[in-house]
Structures are given as structure tokens and as C-alpha cells.
Scaffold this motif. Sequence first.
Motif, PDB file in Angstrom:
ATOM      1  N   GLU A  32      -1.025   8.923  -7.724  1.00 31.78           N
ATOM      2  CA  GLU A  32      -0.177   9.249  -6.577  1.00 31.78           C
ATOM      3  C   GLU A  32       0.654   8.024  -6.231  1.00 31.78           C
ATOM      4  N   ARG A  33       1.928   8.196  -6.021  1.00 31.05           N
ATOM      5  CA  ARG A  33       2.823   7.066  -5.758  1.00 31.05           C
ATOM      6  C   ARG A  33       3.543   7.182  -4.414  1.00 31.05           C
ATOM      7  N   ARG A  34       3.605   8.375  -3.867  1.00 26.17           N
ATOM      8  CA  ARG A  34       4.408   8.634  -2.677  1.00 26.17           C
ATOM      9  C   ARG A  34       3.554   8.630  -1.410  1.00 26.17           C
ATOM     10  N   PHE A  35       4.138   8.069  -0.351  1.00 27.14           N
ATOM     11  CA  PHE A  35       3.445   7.897   0.915  1.00 27.14           C
ATOM     12  C   PHE A  35       2.815   9.204   1.404  1.00 27.14           C
ATOM     13  N   ASN A  36       3.588  10.293   1.412  1.00 24.24           N
ATOM     14  CA  ASN A  36       3.078  11.556   1.949  1.00 24.24           C
ATOM     15  C   ASN A  36       1.855  12.060   1.194  1.00 24.24           C
TER      16      ASN A  36
END
Length: 144
Positions: A32-36
Motif C-alpha cells: 500500500e502506498r497511498r495515504f487513504n
Amino acid sequence: MARGRECSIAEALEVIGERWSLLALREVMLGERRFNRIAENTGASRDILAARLRKLVEAGVLEKRQYEDHPPRYDYLPTEAGRALQSILLGLMAWGDRYVHNGPPPTVWQHACGAELKPETVCASCGEPIGAPGTKPLRIGAVR
């Protein structure tokens, strides 16, 4: 006033030794790379997660890379220091699987050779596992 023993463990915990930091690192290691997505998968509040990610970036554990301009949005990627934590996270996971979690492990990692990864810390010289009889500290940090 005594500040305790000088110790790399204590210094490392200043960087990563908080629940939301470790769970954010888990998510980055899982891809996972995205803040959300990190927020969703950890259950951390947005403000706490933002603070922990900022600290991990400042410490050089994660790199923040912009992928959108308006509004600015970022990916979080592990640096060399972050990737070096993977064995620590896997060791913590293995301990939790064995001593805390009831039932089969919720996450299983695969090694590049195709086998299920079962982390084990061993001596680089003789191959004996850590915790074997005779394992002892060579030097102990000074009390501050």
C-alpha cells in the motif's frame, strides 16, 4: 537524573516504536502506498497517521513522492532503511502468530524461491538461531 542505558533499541523505538508507525510500515511493506489506503487498513485517524508518516519520512524510513498536483497527493515508499525493517516486522508478526493470535496466521509471506517465508534470526557465522544456549551480549551500553 538518570536517563537509562544507552541503547540502539531505545533510539530505534524513538523512530518506529509506536503502534500506528508500525502498522503504517506494515501497510507499506504489503504494497500500500497511498495515504487513504494506509489509513483504511490501519484504522488510524487521519491526523495521527499524517503525524506518524511525517516522522517516518523525516527519519529517512519512508520517502514521500508526489503523484498528483491538484490537490497534491503522495505515495509513501520504503527507503533502504525502511526495507531493512522488513525482517523486524516479519519477526514481530511471527511472534504474534505463535504467542498472541489464535488460529492460522492472517498474513503469509512468500520468499523469492516460492516457499512460504518463515523468518528466523541466526548467527551469520555459525548459523545457530538467536536464543541458543550460550548467546550473550559482547558489550552492554553505558548508563547515561
